[in-house]
Design a protein around this motif. Structure first.
Motif, PDB file in Angstrom:
ATOM      1  N   VAL A 243      82.973  70.707   2.659  1.00 29.73           N
ATOM      2  CA  VAL A 243      81.548  70.452   2.853  1.00 29.73           C
ATOM      3  C   VAL A 243      80.953  70.111   1.495  1.00 29.73           C
ATOM      4  CG1 VAL A 243      79.312  71.409   3.536  1.00 29.73           C
ATOM      5  CG2 VAL A 243      81.357  71.993   4.855  1.00 29.73           C
ATOM      6  N   TYR A 244      80.319  68.966   1.425  1.00 30.25           N
ATOM      7  CA  TYR A 244      79.640  68.510   0.214  1.00 30.25           C
ATOM      8  C   TYR A 244      78.139  68.637   0.410  1.00 30.25           C
ATOM      9  CZ  TYR A 244      83.926  66.366  -1.647  1.00 30.25           C
ATOM     10  OH  TYR A 244      85.177  66.144  -2.154  1.00 30.25           O
ATOM     11  N   SER A 245      77.430  68.979  -0.661  1.00 28.95           N
ATOM     12  CA  SER A 245      75.980  69.140  -0.566  1.00 28.95           C
ATOM     13  C   SER A 245      75.292  68.619  -1.818  1.00 28.95           C
ATOM     14  CB  SER A 245      75.624  70.621  -0.379  1.00 28.95           C
ATOM     15  OG  SER A 245      74.217  70.829  -0.423  1.00 28.95           O
ATOM     16  N   SER A 246      74.098  68.139  -1.619  1.00 30.03           N
ATOM     17  CA  SER A 246      73.162  67.917  -2.726  1.00 30.03           C
ATOM     18  C   SER A 246      72.967  69.244  -3.452  1.00 30.03           C
ATOM     19  CB  SER A 246      71.835  67.423  -2.142  1.00 30.03           C
ATOM     20  OG  SER A 246      70.743  67.749  -2.965  1.00 30.03           O
ATOM     21  N   THR A 247      72.588  69.175  -4.710  1.00 27.50           N
ATOM     22  CA  THR A 247      72.337  70.396  -5.479  1.00 27.50           C
ATOM     23  C   THR A 247      70.966  70.997  -5.213  1.00 27.50           C
ATOM     24  OG1 THR A 247      71.711  68.961  -7.342  1.00 27.50           O
ATOM     25  CG2 THR A 247      73.937  69.886  -7.363  1.00 27.50           C
ATOM     26  N   SER A 248      70.154  70.375  -4.373  1.00 27.04           N
ATOM     27  CA  SER A 248      68.862  70.948  -3.996  1.00 27.04           C
ATOM     28  C   SER A 248      69.098  72.142  -3.069  1.00 27.04           C
ATOM     29  CB  SER A 248      67.996  69.901  -3.293  1.00 27.04           C
ATOM     30  OG  SER A 248      67.671  68.851  -4.181  1.00 27.04           O
ATOM     31  N   LYS A 249      68.350  73.215  -3.275  1.00 30.52           N
ATOM     32  CA  LYS A 249      68.604  74.453  -2.533  1.00 30.52           C
ATOM     33  C   LYS A 249      68.448  74.270  -1.026  1.00 30.52           C
ATOM     34  CE  LYS A 249      67.755  79.424  -2.700  1.00 30.52           C
ATOM     35  NZ  LYS A 249      67.669  79.639  -1.247  1.00 30.52           N
ATOM     36  N   ARG A 250      67.510  73.412  -0.598  1.00 29.79           N
ATOM     37  CA  ARG A 250      67.317  73.217   0.838  1.00 29.79           C
ATOM     38  C   ARG A 250      68.573  72.631   1.490  1.00 29.79           C
ATOM     39  NH1 ARG A 250      64.350  69.357  -1.966  1.00 29.79           N
ATOM     40  NH2 ARG A 250      64.419  67.160  -1.292  1.00 29.79           N
ATOM     41  N   ALA A 251      69.279  71.802   0.737  1.00 34.25           N
ATOM     42  CA  ALA A 251      70.530  71.236   1.239  1.00 34.25           C
ATOM     43  C   ALA A 251      71.661  72.260   1.165  1.00 34.25           C
ATOM     44  CB  ALA A 251      70.897  69.982   0.454  1.00 34.25           C
ATOM     45  N   ILE A 252      71.734  72.997   0.060  1.00 30.94           N
ATOM     46  CA  ILE A 252      72.779  74.010  -0.096  1.00 30.94           C
ATOM     47  C   ILE A 252      72.665  75.077   0.990  1.00 30.94           C
ATOM     48  CG2 ILE A 252      73.659  75.852  -1.587  1.00 30.94           C
ATOM     49  CD1 ILE A 252      72.785  74.115  -3.998  1.00 30.94           C
ATOM     50  N   ASP A 253      71.437  75.536   1.249  1.00 34.79           N
ATOM     51  CA  ASP A 253      71.238  76.561   2.279  1.00 34.79           C
ATOM     52  C   ASP A 253      71.676  76.051   3.651  1.00 34.79           C
ATOM     53  OD1 ASP A 253      70.285  78.256   0.357  1.00 34.79           O
ATOM     54  OD2 ASP A 253      68.176  78.048   0.898  1.00 34.79           O
ATOM     55  N   THR A 254      71.377  74.787   3.935  1.00 40.51           N
ATOM     56  CA  THR A 254      71.821  74.176   5.190  1.00 40.51           C
ATOM     57  C   THR A 254      73.340  74.089   5.230  1.00 40.51           C
ATOM     58  OG1 THR A 254      69.781  72.841   5.301  1.00 40.51           O
ATOM     59  CG2 THR A 254      71.640  72.122   6.661  1.00 40.51           C
ATOM     60  N   ALA A 255      73.938  73.685   4.117  1.00 40.84           N
ATOM     61  CA  ALA A 255      75.396  73.541   4.036  1.00 40.84           C
ATOM     62  C   ALA A 255      76.103  74.884   4.207  1.00 40.84           C
ATOM     63  CB  ALA A 255      75.779  72.909   2.703  1.00 40.84           C
TER      64      ALA A 255
ATOM     65  N   VAL B 186      75.910  67.086   3.338  1.00 36.48           N
ATOM     66  CA  VAL B 186      74.514  67.466   3.569  1.00 36.48           C
ATOM     67  C   VAL B 186      73.657  66.844   2.467  1.00 36.48           C
ATOM     68  CG1 VAL B 186      72.888  69.361   3.899  1.00 36.48           C
ATOM     69  CG2 VAL B 186      75.280  69.648   4.570  1.00 36.48           C
ATOM     70  N   SER B 187      72.751  65.981   2.857  1.00 34.02           N
ATOM     71  CA  SER B 187      71.923  65.275   1.873  1.00 34.02           C
ATOM     72  C   SER B 187      70.482  65.187   2.377  1.00 34.02           C
ATOM     73  CB  SER B 187      72.529  63.898   1.575  1.00 34.02           C
ATOM     74  OG  SER B 187      71.872  63.261   0.516  1.00 34.02           O
ATOM     75  N   HIS B 188      69.850  64.048   2.138  1.00 35.41           N
ATOM     76  CA  HIS B 188      68.407  63.928   2.351  1.00 35.41           C
ATOM     77  C   HIS B 188      68.051  62.626   3.067  1.00 35.41           C
ATOM     78  CE1 HIS B 188      67.821  67.272  -0.554  1.00 35.41           C
ATOM     79  NE2 HIS B 188      68.913  66.745  -1.100  1.00 35.41           N
ATOM     80  N   SER B 189      66.842  62.564   3.549  1.00 36.37           N
ATOM     81  CA  SER B 189      66.415  61.476   4.431  1.00 36.37           C
ATOM     82  C   SER B 189      66.567  60.087   3.803  1.00 36.37           C
ATOM     83  CB  SER B 189      64.959  61.690   4.859  1.00 36.37           C
ATOM     84  OG  SER B 189      64.533  60.658   5.707  1.00 36.37           O
ATOM     85  N   ILE B 190      65.913  59.855   2.682  1.00 39.67           N
ATOM     86  CA  ILE B 190      65.936  58.514   2.094  1.00 39.67           C
ATOM     87  C   ILE B 190      67.312  58.208   1.493  1.00 39.67           C
ATOM     88  CG2 ILE B 190      64.946  57.014   0.314  1.00 39.67           C
ATOM     89  CD1 ILE B 190      62.272  58.398   0.771  1.00 39.67           C
ATOM     90  N   ALA B 191      67.917  59.198   0.862  1.00 40.04           N
ATOM     91  CA  ALA B 191      69.257  58.989   0.291  1.00 40.04           C
ATOM     92  C   ALA B 191      70.253  58.579   1.373  1.00 40.04           C
ATOM     93  CB  ALA B 191      69.724  60.263  -0.414  1.00 40.04           C
ATOM     94  N   LEU B 192      70.224  59.275   2.509  1.00 37.14           N
ATOM     95  CA  LEU B 192      71.126  58.929   3.600  1.00 37.14           C
ATOM     96  C   LEU B 192      70.748  57.605   4.243  1.00 37.14           C
ATOM     97  CD1 LEU B 192      71.638  62.406   5.302  1.00 37.14           C
ATOM     98  CD2 LEU B 192      73.325  61.092   4.009  1.00 37.14           C
ATOM     99  N   ASN B 193      69.460  57.327   4.320  1.00 38.08           N
ATOM    100  CA  ASN B 193      69.004  56.052   4.867  1.00 38.08           C
ATOM    101  C   ASN B 193      69.545  54.893   4.035  1.00 38.08           C
ATOM    102  OD1 ASN B 193      67.651  54.172   6.401  1.00 38.08           O
ATOM    103  ND2 ASN B 193      65.598  54.844   5.865  1.00 38.08           N
ATOM    104  N   LEU B 194      69.527  55.050   2.725  1.00 37.91           N
ATOM    105  CA  LEU B 194      70.035  54.007   1.830  1.00 37.91           C
ATOM    106  C   LEU B 194      71.551  53.856   1.962  1.00 37.91           C
ATOM    107  CD1 LEU B 194      67.777  54.828  -1.213  1.00 37.91           C
ATOM    108  CD2 LEU B 194      67.953  52.564  -0.146  1.00 37.91           C
ATOM    109  N   LEU B 195      72.250  54.955   2.169  1.00 38.42           N
ATOM    110  CA  LEU B 195      73.695  54.874   2.380  1.00 38.42           C
ATOM    111  C   LEU B 195      74.011  54.158   3.691  1.00 38.42           C
ATOM    112  CD1 LEU B 195      76.586  55.485   1.634  1.00 38.42           C
ATOM    113  CD2 LEU B 195      76.296  57.785   2.588  1.00 38.42           C
ATOM    114  N   MET B 196      73.292  54.512   4.755  1.00 33.13           N
ATOM    115  CA  MET B 196      73.503  53.857   6.034  1.00 33.13           C
ATOM    116  C   MET B 196      73.113  52.381   5.957  1.00 33.13           C
ATOM    117  SD  MET B 196      74.935  55.933   8.065  1.00 33.13           S
ATOM    118  CE  MET B 196      74.727  55.038   9.609  1.00 33.13           C
ATOM    119  N   ASN B 197      72.102  52.097   5.168  1.00 33.62           N
ATOM    120  CA  ASN B 197      71.680  50.715   4.942  1.00 33.62           C
ATOM    121  C   ASN B 197      72.847  49.895   4.388  1.00 33.62           C
ATOM    122  OD1 ASN B 197      70.279  48.753   2.673  1.00 33.62           O
ATOM    123  ND2 ASN B 197      69.014  48.907   4.501  1.00 33.62           N
TER     124      ASN B 197
END
Length: 206
Positions: free
Chosen positions: A52-64, A149-160
């Motif tokens: 499991v990979y996560s952003s270093t932001s706590k909201r992502a880590i807690d979700t992960a 586990v990442s974030h809305s815009i970051a994932l949107n750009l990856l999917m883009n």
């Protein structure tokens, strides 16, 4: 050499509910966000996740951490999976930023391929770091099942990038729901989207 990559966005946060822009700043998951993460964890419980990979932001880590459950490995935390940095816009509402920076705000939403701002990270830079780390993860985990586990815009750009959509059409799809699930079958030659932003595991929460 096919790898299954499960993408998700972190659970709902306090700043999400207050409509404040987070970016590299952070706020805790709400009770609803925690329940969302547990629902996703239950959905993935039968998947033999290898990492499991996560952003270093706590909201992502807690979700992960909730998604990982009692699996016997440590979450890999990477700055490259963080959300776009909103710079001076962070911690402010959409309306506040629109009033303070009307032209740049309009460009952010209407012409993302042309957007520039001295303090806000560029879409091109975010997409570049997300694509690079995605490719690295695929190469490091052949024939494995991985959750990111990442974030809305970051994932949107990856999917883009994966969908080969022009950057100017970045906002052509609705925002990514919290803890929705996307599954990509990937190797060095192709990417196949098996499903995207799926929320079938989610039931009504508070």
């Amino acid at each position: 050499m096919s790898t299954n990559i499960y993408f998700t966005r972190h659970g709902e946060t306090i700043w999400n509910t207050n409509k404040l822009m987070q970016g590299w700043k952070d706020s805790p998951l709400t009770d609803k966000g925690i329940k969302q993460a547990h629902q996703l964890s239950e959905r993935l419980s039968d998947i033999h996740l290898n990492a499991v990979y996560s952003s270093t932001s706590k909201r992502a880590i807690d979700t992960a951490e909730i998604i990982k459950g009692d699996r016997p490995f440590e979450i890999v935390k990477l700055d490259s999976l963080r959300e776009i940095s909103f710079g001076n816009w962070e911690g402010k509402t959409f309306e506040e930023n629109k009033e303070e920076s009307p032209e740049e705000w309009r460009a952010f939403w209407e012409t993302p391929h042309l957007f520039t701002n001295n303090s806000v990270e560029s879409f091109v830079k975010v997409q570049e770091r997300m694509v690079n780390i995605f490719k690295e993860i695929v190469e490091q985990h052949p024939f494995q099942d991985i959750c990111i586990v990442s974030h809305s815009i970051a994932l949107n750009l990856l999917m883009n990038y994966i969908e080969k959509t022009p950057l100017k059409e970045l906002w052509s799809t609705p925002p990514i729901p919290s803890t929705s699930l996307t599954l990509i079958k990937a190797n060095t030659n192709y990417y196949e989207i098996l499903y995207k932003y799926d929320t079938s595991h989610m039931v009504e929460t508070i």
